[in-house]
Write a protein that holds these residues in place. Structure first.
Motif, short mmCIF file in Angstrom:
data_model
loop_
_atom_site.label_atom_id
_atom_site.label_comp_id
_atom_site.label_asym_id
_atom_site.label_seq_id
_atom_site.Cartn_x
_atom_site.Cartn_y
_atom_site.Cartn_z
N GLU A 13 20.86 -53.23 6.07
CA GLU A 13 21.77 -52.09 6.11
C GLU A 13 22.86 -52.30 7.16
O GLU A 13 24.02 -51.96 6.93
N GLN A 14 22.49 -52.89 8.29
CA GLN A 14 23.47 -53.15 9.35
C GLN A 14 24.51 -54.18 8.87
O GLN A 14 25.70 -54.01 9.11
N CYS A 15 24.06 -55.23 8.19
CA CYS A 15 24.98 -56.24 7.66
C CYS A 15 25.92 -55.61 6.64
O CYS A 15 27.13 -55.90 6.64
N LYS A 16 25.37 -54.77 5.79
CA LYS A 16 26.19 -54.10 4.79
C LYS A 16 27.23 -53.21 5.46
O LYS A 16 28.40 -53.19 5.08
N HIS A 17 26.79 -52.47 6.48
CA HIS A 17 27.70 -51.60 7.22
C HIS A 17 28.80 -52.43 7.90
O HIS A 17 29.98 -52.05 7.85
N ASN A 18 28.44 -53.56 8.50
CA ASN A 18 29.42 -54.44 9.16
C ASN A 18 30.43 -54.99 8.15
O ASN A 18 31.63 -55.07 8.43
N SER A 23 35.78 -55.05 5.86
CA SER A 23 36.61 -54.90 4.66
C SER A 23 37.65 -53.79 4.88
O SER A 23 38.80 -53.93 4.50
N GLU A 24 37.23 -52.70 5.51
CA GLU A 24 38.17 -51.60 5.77
C GLU A 24 39.26 -52.03 6.76
O GLU A 24 40.42 -51.66 6.60
N GLN A 25 38.90 -52.86 7.74
CA GLN A 25 39.91 -53.39 8.68
C GLN A 25 40.93 -54.26 7.92
O GLN A 25 42.13 -54.17 8.17
N LYS A 26 40.42 -55.07 7.01
CA LYS A 26 41.31 -55.92 6.22
C LYS A 26 42.21 -55.08 5.33
O LYS A 26 43.39 -55.38 5.15
N ARG A 27 41.66 -54.00 4.77
CA ARG A 27 42.46 -53.12 3.93
C ARG A 27 43.59 -52.50 4.75
O ARG A 27 44.74 -52.44 4.30
N GLN A 28 43.25 -52.04 5.95
CA GLN A 28 44.28 -51.44 6.82
C GLN A 28 45.35 -52.47 7.19
O GLN A 28 46.53 -52.17 7.19
N ALA A 29 44.92 -53.68 7.52
CA ALA A 29 45.87 -54.75 7.86
C ALA A 29 46.77 -55.06 6.67
O ALA A 29 47.98 -55.29 6.83
N THR A 30 46.19 -55.02 5.47
CA THR A 30 46.97 -55.28 4.26
C THR A 30 48.01 -54.18 4.05
O THR A 30 49.18 -54.47 3.75
N LEU A 31 47.62 -52.94 4.21
CA LEU A 31 48.56 -51.84 4.04
C LEU A 31 49.68 -51.89 5.08
O LEU A 31 50.84 -51.62 4.78
N GLU A 32 49.34 -52.26 6.31
CA GLU A 32 50.36 -52.40 7.36
C GLU A 32 51.32 -53.55 7.03
O GLU A 32 52.53 -53.41 7.20
N GLY A 54 46.71 -61.55 7.22
CA GLY A 54 45.64 -62.42 7.67
C GLY A 54 44.42 -62.34 6.78
O GLY A 54 43.29 -62.49 7.25
N VAL A 55 44.66 -62.09 5.50
CA VAL A 55 43.56 -62.03 4.53
C VAL A 55 43.83 -63.05 3.43
O VAL A 55 44.91 -63.62 3.37
N SER A 56 42.86 -63.23 2.58
CA SER A 56 43.04 -64.17 1.48
C SER A 56 43.55 -63.44 0.24
O SER A 56 43.38 -62.22 0.10
N VAL A 57 44.17 -64.19 -0.65
CA VAL A 57 44.62 -63.62 -1.92
C VAL A 57 43.40 -63.18 -2.74
O VAL A 57 43.45 -62.19 -3.46
N VAL A 58 42.31 -63.89 -2.59
CA VAL A 58 41.06 -63.52 -3.28
C VAL A 58 40.63 -62.12 -2.84
O VAL A 58 40.21 -61.29 -3.66
N PHE A 59 40.75 -61.83 -1.53
CA PHE A 59 40.42 -60.49 -1.03
C PHE A 59 41.30 -59.45 -1.72
O PHE A 59 40.82 -58.40 -2.15
N LEU A 60 42.59 -59.75 -1.84
CA LEU A 60 43.49 -58.79 -2.48
C LEU A 60 43.11 -58.57 -3.94
O LEU A 60 43.11 -57.44 -4.42
#
Length: 167
Positions: A13-18, A23-32, A54-60
């Protein structure tokens, strides 16, 4: 259930939460990054956004909402007329005029070299003609005037052809 199962579940559960937090940090960075690219009037592509965030195209690609936002931003940018600032427009016109002036200077230098070469040829031919000619001085002068007239007409024709090619 024993203690090890509870511990494993907690770690899982902790790994999932992390992972979700990351992922949410990456989403925010992408929106910025997307907002910055739009603000700077730069092309909004998946690669540009990914690099800036600073993310991958695969992430997008794994986030359809981000992909849609990127596509909409690029479409908006493409369909919005970009007015050049007056200073930028002037700079572009000046740069184009400078390039044209440089081209004309080069053409002028080339013609100047050709003219000098022709003048040397004329001088050599005149000297040969005068040295070995059986003609009288007035006849020699008349022949030279005719040759120079033909040469001038030919040069004028070449300059006109060159002018037509440039326009």
């Amino acid at each position: 259930m024993d203690a090890s199962t509870t511990t494993k579940r907690t770690r899982t559960e902790q790994c999932k939460h992390n992972a979700q937090a990351k992922s949410e940090q990456k989403r925010q960075a992408t929106l910025e990054a997307l907002a910055l690219l739009k603000q700077e009037h730069k092309p909004v592509t998946k690669a540009a956004v990914a690099k800036r965030a600073g993310v991958s195209v695969v992430f997008l690609r794994s986030h359809p909402d981000l992909m849609q936002a990127i596509e909409e931003a690029e479409q908006t940018r493409l369909h919005t007329p970009t007015a050049l600032s007056p200073d930028r427009a002037k700079e572009q016109v000046i740069a184009a005029l400078r390039r044209r002036l440089d081209e004309m200077k080069q053409a002028l230098l080339k013609k100047d070299v050709e003219l000098r070469q022709k003048q040397r040829e004329i001088d050599l031919l005149y000297g040969k003609l005068a040295a070995g000619s059986q003609l009288t001085d007035p006849e020699l002068r008349s022949a030279l005037v005719e040759a120079l007239t033909r040469l001038a007409a030919q040069t004028k024709k070449e300059l006109q052809e060159e002018g037509n090619r440039m326009h």
